[in-house]
Design an enzyme around this catalytic site. Sequence first.
Site, PDB file in Angstrom:
ATOM      1  N   ARG A   1      13.265  -4.667  11.186  1.00 56.78           N
ATOM      2  CA  ARG A   1      14.442  -3.863  10.813  1.00 56.78           C
ATOM      3  C   ARG A   1      14.076  -2.478  10.298  1.00 56.78           C
ATOM      4  O   ARG A   1      14.949  -1.619  10.127  1.00 56.78           O
ATOM      5  CB  ARG A   1      15.229  -4.594   9.729  1.00 56.78           C
TER       6      ARG A   1
ATOM      7  N   PRO B   1       0.840  -1.208   0.000  1.00 56.51           N
ATOM      8  CA  PRO B   1       0.000   0.000   0.000  1.00 56.51           C
ATOM      9  C   PRO B   1       0.869   1.251   0.000  1.00 56.51           C
ATOM     10  O   PRO B   1       1.792   1.369   0.802  1.00 56.51           O
ATOM     11  CB  PRO B   1      -0.791  -0.128   1.305  1.00 56.51           C
TER      12      PRO B   1
ATOM     13  N   TYR C   1      -1.202   4.546  13.187  1.00 51.94           N
ATOM     14  CA  TYR C   1      -2.536   5.122  12.989  1.00 51.94           C
ATOM     15  C   TYR C   1      -3.525   4.560  14.024  1.00 51.94           C
ATOM     16  O   TYR C   1      -3.116   3.878  14.968  1.00 51.94           O
ATOM     17  CB  TYR C   1      -2.975   4.918  11.538  1.00 51.94           C
TER      18      TYR C   1
ATOM     19  N   GLY D   1       7.321  -1.776  -1.687  1.00 54.87           N
ATOM     20  CA  GLY D   1       6.805  -0.415  -1.712  1.00 54.87           C
ATOM     21  C   GLY D   1       7.544   0.423  -2.735  1.00 54.87           C
ATOM     22  O   GLY D   1       7.149   0.540  -3.899  1.00 54.87           O
TER      23      GLY D   1
ATOM     24  N   GLY E   1      11.961  -2.998   3.127  1.00 56.26           N
ATOM     25  CA  GLY E   1      13.369  -3.027   2.757  1.00 56.26           C
ATOM     26  C   GLY E   1      13.774  -4.216   1.923  1.00 56.26           C
ATOM     27  O   GLY E   1      14.962  -4.503   1.798  1.00 56.26           O
TER      28      GLY E   1
HETATM   29  C1  FMN Z   1       5.247   6.930  -0.656  1.00 53.95           C
HETATM   30  C2  FMN Z   1       4.874   5.919   0.394  1.00 53.95           C
HETATM   31  C3  FMN Z   1       3.578   5.814   0.798  1.00 53.95           C
HETATM   32  C4  FMN Z   1       3.196   4.843   1.732  1.00 53.95           C
HETATM   33  N1  FMN Z   1       1.872   4.692   2.060  1.00 53.95           N
HETATM   34  C5  FMN Z   1       1.474   3.678   2.829  1.00 53.95           C
HETATM   35  C6  FMN Z   1       0.096   3.406   3.030  1.00 53.95           C
HETATM   36  O1  FMN Z   1      -0.789   4.066   2.471  1.00 53.95           O
HETATM   37  N2  FMN Z   1      -0.233   2.381   3.848  1.00 53.95           N
HETATM   38  C7  FMN Z   1       0.709   1.596   4.463  1.00 53.95           C
HETATM   39  O2  FMN Z   1       0.357   0.667   5.186  1.00 53.95           O
HETATM   40  N3  FMN Z   1       2.031   1.821   4.264  1.00 53.95           N
HETATM   41  C8  FMN Z   1       2.432   2.806   3.449  1.00 53.95           C
HETATM   42  N4  FMN Z   1       3.758   2.978   3.178  1.00 53.95           N
HETATM   43  C9  FMN Z   1       4.730   1.976   3.664  1.00 53.95           C
HETATM   44  C10 FMN Z   1       4.981   0.926   2.571  1.00 53.95           C
HETATM   45  O3  FMN Z   1       3.828   0.148   2.327  1.00 53.95           O
HETATM   46  C11 FMN Z   1       6.138  -0.019   2.954  1.00 53.95           C
HETATM   47  O4  FMN Z   1       5.825  -0.693   4.143  1.00 53.95           O
HETATM   48  C12 FMN Z   1       7.442   0.763   3.127  1.00 53.95           C
HETATM   49  O5  FMN Z   1       7.680   1.586   2.012  1.00 53.95           O
HETATM   50  C13 FMN Z   1       8.645  -0.186   3.289  1.00 53.95           C
HETATM   51  O6  FMN Z   1       8.721  -1.059   2.192  1.00 53.95           O
HETATM   52  P1  FMN Z   1       9.799  -0.831   0.994  1.00 53.95           P
HETATM   53  O7  FMN Z   1      11.154  -0.894   1.643  1.00 53.95           O
HETATM   54  O8  FMN Z   1       9.551  -1.985   0.047  1.00 53.95           O
HETATM   55  O9  FMN Z   1       9.530   0.496   0.377  1.00 53.95           O
HETATM   56  C14 FMN Z   1       4.171   3.976   2.285  1.00 53.95           C
HETATM   57  C15 FMN Z   1       5.503   4.109   1.892  1.00 53.95           C
HETATM   58  C16 FMN Z   1       5.848   5.035   0.937  1.00 53.95           C
HETATM   59  C17 FMN Z   1       7.286   5.100   0.476  1.00 53.95           C
END
Ligand code: FMN
Length: 377
Positions: free
Chosen positions: A280, A41, A193, A331, A310
Amino acid sequence: MAKVVLEEENKKMVKGNEVIPLLTPYNMGKFHLSHRIVLAPLTRTRSYKFVAQPHAILYYSQRTTKGGLLIGEASGISDTAQGYPNTPGIWTKEQVEAWKPIVEAVHKKGGIFFCQLWHAGRVSNYGYQPGGQPPISSTDKALQKEGSSSKYPPPRRLAIDEISDVVNDFKMAAKNAIEAGFDGVEIHGANGYLLDQFLKDRVNDREDAYGGSLENRCRFPLEVVKAVADEIGAEKVGVRLSPFADYCGCGDSNPQALGVYMANSLSQLGILYCHVIEPRMQTMFDKDDSNVSLMPMRKAFDGTFIVAGGYDRSDGNNVLENDGADLVAYGRLFLANPDLPRRFELDAELNKADKSTFYTSDPVVGYTDYPFLENAS
Ligand SMILES: Cc1cc2nc3c(=O)[nH]c(=O)nc-3n(C[C@H](O)[C@H](O)[C@H](O)COP(=O)(O)O)c2cc1C
């Protein structure tokens, strides 16, 4: 025909002689996923006036593969749920109608699309609240962030007899998500939240049946999950948790116990998946060298276990190989690489995400203009 499909799948599973675990199929309940790379998300703050916009059709379509799972950006469940500009909602008829063509486009390409149901709780301010009221929370303690006293005013502690109203808001939002065409919902219990504000003992300072003991702190989030599951079917419900994180001042003194208790309880409710952010993840964006494992939570939960936080190609493959998860959510890599499954298949180079456009409002820049792999065939 069936043979052709199988051969196609096998091709994806093997590159040279190497099996790519991320590219193997997986049955999540009744959903037949063709690979294990999930769109995490991602709030993109381009839903003007809290209504999903037509440009989201292209954005989500770009990230859709046949048999791929997408989790939509956090969507507010009621008029008290918002805390950021231009985030979508799913509580009005107009919002539901606006989601329909977006969901339809994802389905047209064979994707499976879940709507993330969200309430910001105290991560909000008077400007987002009906009648300029304080935001609601488990507590009346304000979120302390540097220079944020006006941004995050003291919230209003929910009275015990108001809690069922919020449970009902989640339930109605879930019903709306199904009406909009989504395949299911993910209840946002992570990242500081509203639900997290009840779960964590560094925020929840209640002395009633919704505070104090672990069981009491988990009561409201579990009531939400049960109400949503009763409404749309547990087989369409996922929950996202981040027990180890302390984003938005939401930390816990015993995250392992909290995580395992929730995983057990969610398992008893028979929901489809549990989606957990890795310990982490020190902040939303930075990793530390924590080696705390999610294995106890995985073992406590009988359904599909999704991990996030990550991950790159190699440790995504590793976590699957070691049976640490069934699916991996990406993400920032998926944001920057709309064709991420294809790139992982080819072990191709990846675009870098541009942090400066994560939360801008342009309907194209930093949103649908990340390039696809050239010459991918
Ligand atoms: C631009 C952005 C928006 C995000 N919005 C949400 C969200 O709406 N809901 C949520 O649960 N996490 C949100 N996250 C967290 C991501 O879902 C994810 O857990 C986080 O980016 C770490 O994963 P990654 O290392 O693959 O980016 C957001 C992260 C980013 C970078």
